[in-house]
Design a protein around this motif. Structure first.
Motif, mmCIF file in Angstrom:
data_model
loop_
_atom_site.group_PDB
_atom_site.id
_atom_site.type_symbol
_atom_site.label_atom_id
_atom_site.label_comp_id
_atom_site.label_asym_id
_atom_site.label_seq_id
_atom_site.Cartn_x
_atom_site.Cartn_y
_atom_site.Cartn_z
ATOM 1 N N UNK A 158 0.827 -1.204 0.000
ATOM 2 C CA UNK A 158 0.000 0.000 0.000
ATOM 3 C C UNK A 158 0.863 1.256 0.000
ATOM 4 N N UNK A 161 2.038 3.342 -3.055
ATOM 5 C CA UNK A 161 1.230 4.391 -3.685
ATOM 6 C C UNK A 161 1.882 5.759 -3.534
ATOM 7 N N UNK A 162 2.823 5.878 -2.590
ATOM 8 C CA UNK A 162 3.433 7.182 -2.322
ATOM 9 C C UNK A 162 4.602 7.471 -3.255
ATOM 10 N N UNK A 172 -0.723 5.907 -9.176
ATOM 11 C CA UNK A 172 -1.243 7.210 -8.763
ATOM 12 C C UNK A 172 -0.968 8.262 -9.829
ATOM 13 N N UNK A 189 -10.369 7.012 -11.777
ATOM 14 C CA UNK A 189 -10.347 6.590 -10.367
ATOM 15 C C UNK A 189 -10.850 5.161 -10.223
ATOM 16 N N UNK A 192 -8.101 2.960 -11.075
ATOM 17 C CA UNK A 192 -7.104 2.988 -10.001
ATOM 18 C C UNK A 192 -7.483 2.020 -8.885
ATOM 19 N N UNK A 193 -8.759 2.123 -8.461
ATOM 20 C CA UNK A 193 -9.218 1.254 -7.369
ATOM 21 C C UNK A 193 -9.175 -0.201 -7.800
ATOM 22 N N UNK A 196 -5.636 -1.508 -7.738
ATOM 23 C CA UNK A 196 -5.151 -1.832 -6.395
ATOM 24 C C UNK A 196 -5.833 -3.064 -5.831
ATOM 25 N N UNK A 197 -7.131 -3.222 -6.128
ATOM 26 C CA UNK A 197 -7.822 -4.418 -5.624
ATOM 27 C C UNK A 197 -7.238 -5.672 -6.260
ATOM 28 N N UNK A 200 -4.000 -6.193 -4.378
ATOM 29 C CA UNK A 200 -4.022 -6.409 -2.928
ATOM 30 C C UNK A 200 -4.900 -7.574 -2.476
ATOM 31 N N UNK A 201 -6.057 -7.768 -3.136
ATOM 32 C CA UNK A 201 -6.950 -8.826 -2.662
ATOM 33 C C UNK A 201 -6.316 -10.212 -2.739
ATOM 34 N N UNK A 204 -3.728 -10.563 -0.129
ATOM 35 C CA UNK A 204 -4.291 -10.728 1.199
ATOM 36 C C UNK A 204 -4.736 -12.185 1.431
#
Lengths: 221, 225
Positions: A158, A161-162, A172, A189, A192-193, A196-197, A200-201, A204
């Motif tokens: 996560x 993202x920076x 980003x 957007x 983007x989401x 990331x999903x 990350x999903x 996880x």
């Protein structure tokens, strides 16, 4: 509000490229973090003088400052001293600097969770300090710390993202550029989401599965 | 040479501006932590509810904030919500909204963890004494839960303070942005301005966060047994 599907389809290659870059940076960041964390926790475990205080200072510094400032300092500050690093190298160094301390805390937590009787039994069997660490403490400590290691991996993923802040064309920045150029705010957007999903999903779920595997003895299935 | 560099970058005027920026950072952090903590307690109580639906919805809310990076949330509200509703929101307000929502979710989970870790007999004894819902929480559960959740809550506060550095990326003029402006202005006289300014920011954040994390560790050690 109507969704501009053409725009979404056309932007997929851009997001795909950025997602791979994010994954690459995160992969190296996590790998080096694990190595730094392991070294730090071993130094703290064996209570090596001087090194131990350096490690302590490093952990506090890295845990109590934001990644963004660390990156700015590396990328804009240290380059002024003649140290030129590419953006990607900076991002990986920044992530490892941050992640190293988190991983070290995870390992330390695991080592502390190994029960005293295990260590005493090992000692009474005549194991040396290194043998004790290698055969008794570390295998158990690893299984105790796996859940925090997993949480740290997600955390570092996560945090990638920076890295867009130091001119890396990551998810980003791709999004920001697309919004700036085409005003397709919602679509950008959304992508983007979704990106990331997608990253990350599964990660996880994978880590939850790994935790169950490693802690087989506790869960029993 | 070195001291003249420092005196050129860190003039009293520049330091005052940095302090002004720090105030904006502090305002965002303070308001978000305050709202997050108060709403988080309510959210945490909801999470311990017996209803499957309420639990499920709370869980979903928490996971949504956990899985998506905070910077993405800032973008969604700053670029997305404003353009969808055709309104203009200041970056600072956006930051406060996002951090408060996130703080509520994380704080709620800390409260839930604290309440669920209390032994069952505490609730049963309270009930047996004839305490109602409010009295049970007010006199029995909350005082005990506070001890268990305080270290985690302070940790969350340091995380939120650190995360406030991100608001520079949605155009808020806070301490990082002021630092960048000072670098821009003085970069021709002082080549190494960015090193000094970012070094100072690094130390500033450390000075704020370090005492909090020490406090959290102390409380944890003190109350763990």
């Amino acid at each position: 509000m109507s969704i501009n599907w053409d725009f979404i389809i056309n932007s997929i290659p851009l997001y795909e490229k950025a997602a791979w870059l994010t994954l690459k940076l995160a992969f190296w960041g996590i790998l080096i973090s694990l190595v730094i964390g392991l070294i730090c926790s071993v130094i703290q475990y064996f209570k090596i003088r001087i090194l131990r205080s350096i490690v302590g200072a490093y952990i506090e510094l890295s845990r109590n400052t934001p990644l963004l400032i660390q990156l700015y300092f590396l990328y804009f500050g240290l380059t002024k001293l003649g140290l030129t690093l590419s953006e990607n190298t900076c991002a990986i160094i920044g992530l490892s600097f941050l992640g190293g301390s988190y991983m070290s805390e995870a390992f330390r937590g695991g080592i502390e969770a190994v029960s005293k009787s295990q260590i005493e039994s090992g000692l009474s069997l005549g194991l040396s300090k290194i043998q004790l660490a290698r055969y008794v403490i570390l295998p158990q400590a690893f299984s105790f710390s796996i859940s925090s290691i997993g949480a740290n991996c997600i955390f570092l993923l996560k945090e990638t993202s920076i890295v867009g802040a130091i001119a890396i064309l990551d998810l980003m920045n791709v999004t920001k550029d697309l919004i700036g150029m085409y005003y397709q705010t919602f679509e950008s957007l959304l992508m983007l989401v979704i990106a990331y999903l997608i990253i990350l999903l599964p990660m996880s779920f994978l880590l939850t599965w790994l935790e169950r595997k490693v802690r087989y003895a506790e869960f029993g299935n | 040479m070195q001291s003249s560099v420092i005196s050129m970058v860190f003039t009293s005027q520049n330091l005052m501006r940095l302090m002004g920026g720090l105030l904006v950072t502090a305002r965002i952090a303070f308001i978000s932590i305050a709202i997050g903590s108060i709403a988080g307690i309510g959210f945490g109580l909801l999470m311990t509810s017996k209803s499957k639906w309420i639990k499920g919805i709370c869980r979903l809310y928490l996971e949504i904030f956990r899985i998506i990076p905070i910077l993405v949330w800032l973008y969604i509200v700053y670029f997305g919500i404003t353009s969808a509703l055709n309104i203009h929101l200041e970056g600072e307000l956006v930051a406060m909204i996002v951090f408060s929502l996130w703080g509520t979710a994380e704080m709620g989970d800390i409260v839930r963890g604290a309440l669920e870790s209390l032994p069952r007999h505490q609730i049963e004894s309270g009930r047996a004494l004839g305490l109602g819902f409010w009295k049970l929480y007010r006199y029995v559960l909350i005082p005990q839960a506070v001890r268990r959740m305080l270290p985690g809550a302070i940790n969350l506060a340091t995380r939120m303070v650190k995360t406030t550095s991100l608001v520079v990326l949605i155009g808020v003029v806070e301490v990082v942005k002021v630092g960048q402006q000072i670098i821009e202005v003085s970069r021709f006289q002082v080549q190494t301005a960015s090193l000094w300014i970012y070094g100072l920011l690094f130390i500033l954040y450390f000075i704020i966060c370090y005492p909090l994390s020490v406090l959290s560790k102390r409380l944890e050690a003190k109350w763990s047994n």
